[in-house]
Design a protein around this motif. Sequence first.
Motif, mmCIF file in Angstrom:
data_model
loop_
_atom_site.group_PDB
_atom_site.id
_atom_site.type_symbol
_atom_site.label_atom_id
_atom_site.label_comp_id
_atom_site.label_asym_id
_atom_site.label_seq_id
_atom_site.Cartn_x
_atom_site.Cartn_y
_atom_site.Cartn_z
ATOM 1 N N LYS A 25 0.510 -1.087 -0.166
ATOM 2 C CA LYS A 25 0.297 -0.583 0.023
ATOM 3 C C LYS A 25 0.992 0.910 -0.294
ATOM 4 C CE LYS A 25 -3.898 -0.201 3.518
ATOM 5 N NZ LYS A 25 -4.180 -0.329 4.826
ATOM 6 N N VAL A 26 1.761 1.239 1.105
ATOM 7 C CA VAL A 26 2.920 2.475 0.822
ATOM 8 C C VAL A 26 3.914 2.702 -0.343
ATOM 9 C CG1 VAL A 26 4.920 2.946 2.066
ATOM 10 C CG2 VAL A 26 3.102 2.453 3.494
ATOM 11 N N GLY A 27 4.165 1.538 -0.793
ATOM 12 C CA GLY A 27 4.921 1.542 -2.870
ATOM 13 C C GLY A 27 3.544 2.919 -2.952
ATOM 14 N N PHE A 28 2.290 1.664 -3.328
ATOM 15 C CA PHE A 28 1.146 2.144 -4.283
ATOM 16 C C PHE A 28 1.524 3.457 -4.274
ATOM 17 C CE2 PHE A 28 -3.154 2.396 -5.279
ATOM 18 C CZ PHE A 28 -2.990 2.432 -6.267
ATOM 19 N N ALA A 29 0.752 4.018 -2.431
ATOM 20 C CA ALA A 29 0.555 5.165 -2.660
ATOM 21 C C ALA A 29 1.290 6.263 -3.283
ATOM 22 C CB ALA A 29 -0.200 5.850 -0.860
ATOM 23 N N ILE A 30 2.823 6.138 -2.861
ATOM 24 C CA ILE A 30 4.030 7.044 -2.825
ATOM 25 C C ILE A 30 3.789 6.951 -4.286
ATOM 26 C CG2 ILE A 30 6.365 7.498 -3.192
ATOM 27 C CD1 ILE A 30 6.230 5.715 -0.095
ATOM 28 N N THR A 31 3.938 5.818 -5.635
ATOM 29 C CA THR A 31 3.565 6.293 -6.745
ATOM 30 C C THR A 31 3.188 6.961 -7.498
ATOM 31 O OG1 THR A 31 5.132 3.571 -6.451
ATOM 32 C CG2 THR A 31 3.598 4.537 -8.631
ATOM 33 N N VAL A 90 10.314 3.213 -7.475
ATOM 34 C CA VAL A 90 10.272 3.598 -6.269
ATOM 35 C C VAL A 90 9.539 2.725 -5.821
ATOM 36 C CG1 VAL A 90 8.111 5.741 -5.519
ATOM 37 C CG2 VAL A 90 10.092 6.257 -7.352
ATOM 38 N N PHE A 91 8.055 2.201 -6.535
ATOM 39 C CA PHE A 91 7.143 1.284 -5.646
ATOM 40 C C PHE A 91 7.931 0.464 -4.925
ATOM 41 C CE2 PHE A 91 4.955 -2.798 -5.969
ATOM 42 C CZ PHE A 91 3.789 -2.776 -5.032
ATOM 43 N N ILE A 92 9.266 0.053 -6.051
ATOM 44 C CA ILE A 92 9.825 -1.233 -5.088
ATOM 45 C C ILE A 92 10.754 -1.072 -3.929
ATOM 46 C CG2 ILE A 92 11.832 -3.405 -5.679
ATOM 47 C CD1 ILE A 92 9.210 -4.343 -6.440
ATOM 48 N N THR A 93 10.922 0.273 -3.705
ATOM 49 C CA THR A 93 12.029 0.694 -2.483
ATOM 50 C C THR A 93 11.355 1.010 -1.546
ATOM 51 O OG1 THR A 93 13.912 1.819 -4.401
ATOM 52 C CG2 THR A 93 14.149 2.308 -2.139
ATOM 53 N N ALA A 94 10.223 1.640 -2.400
ATOM 54 C CA ALA A 94 9.448 2.285 -0.865
ATOM 55 C C ALA A 94 8.418 0.835 0.023
ATOM 56 C CB ALA A 94 8.282 3.112 -1.464
ATOM 57 N N GLY A 95 8.689 -0.516 -0.903
ATOM 58 C CA GLY A 95 7.660 -1.299 -0.337
ATOM 59 C C GLY A 95 8.181 -2.285 0.948
ATOM 60 N N VAL A 96 9.608 -1.728 0.208
ATOM 61 C CA VAL A 96 11.234 -3.029 0.737
ATOM 62 C C VAL A 96 10.920 -2.312 1.595
ATOM 63 C CG1 VAL A 96 12.865 -3.982 0.584
ATOM 64 C CG2 VAL A 96 11.153 -4.032 -1.476
ATOM 65 N N THR A 97 11.484 -1.230 1.983
ATOM 66 C CA THR A 97 12.000 -0.487 3.165
ATOM 67 C C THR A 97 10.989 -0.258 3.871
ATOM 68 O OG1 THR A 97 12.586 0.730 1.364
ATOM 69 C CG2 THR A 97 12.824 1.478 3.756
ATOM 70 N N THR A 98 9.837 -0.217 3.727
ATOM 71 C CA THR A 98 8.663 -0.622 4.326
ATOM 72 C C THR A 98 8.343 -1.311 5.034
ATOM 73 O OG1 THR A 98 7.376 1.418 3.443
ATOM 74 C CG2 THR A 98 6.456 0.301 4.995
#
Lengths: 383, 383
Positions: free
Chosen positions: A36-42, B120-128
């Motif tokens: 979800k976080v990845g999606f929202a940021i993208t 962006v999606f992958i980085t944000a997801g994995v880091t979260t």
Amino acid sequence: MLMSNYEKIKTDVSHISQLTKQLAKDDPRRIVHSIKVGFAITLVSLFFYFDPLYEGLGMNAMWAVLTVVVVFEFSVGATLGKGVNRGLATIIGGMSGFGAHRLSSLSGDKLEPFFLGFSVFITAGVTTFMRFFPKVKARFDYGLLVFILTFCLICVSGYRDDQVIDMAHRRITTILIGSSTAVIVCLIICPVWAGTDLHNLVSTNILTLSLFFQGFGIEYFKTSLDITPSDDEIEDNKSSLQAIKSVLNSKNNIDTLLNYARWEFRHGRFKKGHPWTQYQKIGELVRNCACRAEALHSFLYSQGQAPNEVKAKFLEPCMKMSTESGNCLSELSMAIKKMNKPSKAKPHLQNAKQAVQNLNVLLTANIWKNLNLSDVTPVATVA
Amino acid sequence: MLMSNYEKIKTDVSHISQLTKQLAKDDPRRIVHSIKVGFAITLVSLFFYFDPLYEGLGMNAMWAVLTVVVVFEFSVGATLGKGVNRGLATIIGGMSGFGAHRLSSLSGDKLEPFFLGFSVFITAGVTTFMRFFPKVKARFDYGLLVFILTFCLICVSGYRDDQVIDMAHRRITTILIGSSTAVIVCLIICPVWAGTDLHNLVSTNILTLSLFFQGFGIEYFKTSLDITPSDDEIEDNKSSLQAIKSVLNSKNNIDTLLNYARWEFRHGRFKKGHPWTQYQKIGELVRNCACRAEALHSFLYSQGQAPNEVKAKFLEPCMKMSTESGNCLSELSMAIKKMNKPSKAKPHLQNAKQAVQNLNVLLTANIWKNLNLSDVTPVATVA
């Protein structure tokens, strides 16, 4: 040397991957949250990709990305709370910053920096002190931080740029876009409600206690009952102590969830005006009870075990009391989980009380009477 | 109507001012902290006032203000931790963002947005997801947040602006300036050390227990001793229960302070490599002991009070045990506070043990023996 390093890395990697699996297995919502976080940021990054929006908001568009990253939390309540805090604080901070900037520009070119510096100093100092108020801290801590931030940025950068209103307007717009994106994504895709978590945590805590009491009688009287503990049982026993410890340390968790739950509107079985504070009170009683359970548990392994013939005398009422208290608690836990009236718990409570009285008759000054009586008290209070 | 509103506001204001005074009185460092924050923010705002610096850093200078607002915490350890986290995460995030931007620009104009969005999606997801690891969360939670932030900003805004390196460079510089300002101001003006706070908290907790045990004997035997409790004593008793409760709920506080203390370098009597984790263990034992103290306390007011003649028999050894345990704990608390060896505590511990043995001789199955024995156990472990 190289080989041993390679081995070390290999075990480290397998250890981390095991831990990752465990974390994901314990609560699969964690993976969903990350996605979800990845999606929202993208999603918010699209503001940069499309030309018209970019022209309108300019460099300020990055505030939208920043807001999503900072505001997006695990539960709906936490995200809503942070989003509302950030949105409101930005508006109020922006307006006050503009006001301070306006006032100081009246004082003339020479005095302006001093006046601005002074207002920044006072605002930052007073607001920081306000964060120490416990009630303010619980609900608006983040908002005060953002207020200081916005105030200073608008107030100080205004010294450079005459388009303060424009800047404040852009900042507020982008932050509102960011906050609402975070809240909407958090709400629509598999929402995690802090209220539900709080509800489950409290009922699980009671269940933990009930399992402890149900097992306690058998555990204590096993020497009289000629049961030799298997390895599994010893393992069970250790994990039950661990569970009691986690109940004891649940205060902070409950308080945090309660703060988040207050931000949430009605959802599922939780109506508006749900008595959230009651969970705190139940949590307190459960912790009291867990405290006694822990004391009982350590008593189990203390040096002064009573001889078997003494134990045999108390076997029946004690077993009954322990099992019935456990059953009563387990019914209570079910009732809370399903939001029923705990009618099934009452007979168990009466049985437990009866057993206590039987014991009272049996003895005038016996450890069991006193200890377990105080265990039953919180149960009675909850019921 | 207007009058009553006026009255209401008047009482509200007086209530708030009272609360403010109380907060300031409880811990005067709060006022100092507020002044420090105001000072640091005003200091950093100077970057905007002076022309040469402003020309060099441009709009990015606001990152310095933002960093000070966000990084400045109450204790040195917390500020250092956040500052280091933010600084390191910005550097790593900036470099990775630049790398991702470079790679995606190789893929051609059409594919670039997709490639950027995907990274962006992958980085944000994995880091979260990484933020869920308990050990990582304890020390680097904030760093991971800033990493996502910087990565996204550099990576995405790079799509607009070819001067990515320049932007990354400016962002890193301003954030380093902001972090170091916060850390330096926090260190130089009346520093608050989380380590010292942790140290004092643990020794105060032990002291609370010792006061409880010292008072407990008198409280329980007062009917035998012909003492009628005065109002003051009842008040004392309530506040002692409150203190025991706060000891029980101190786990979270200790854990947080421990995390901060780990970031601090040597100061005062705290050398490098100070055994911080020992405080956690002592805290655990103290909580165990407090648990029993609470159970004892509730026993005091439970229904089953022993008759006076029975009480009188146990008066002497019980009083001695309770007082000696209390003295022993108080010596331990002093020893921790002054960092001495707890040599003075040993005779008290032996006296307490002796009293327990006397009781053992007096009775084979008595509540006091079993209960207080388990109270003495943690004391013995600490010593």
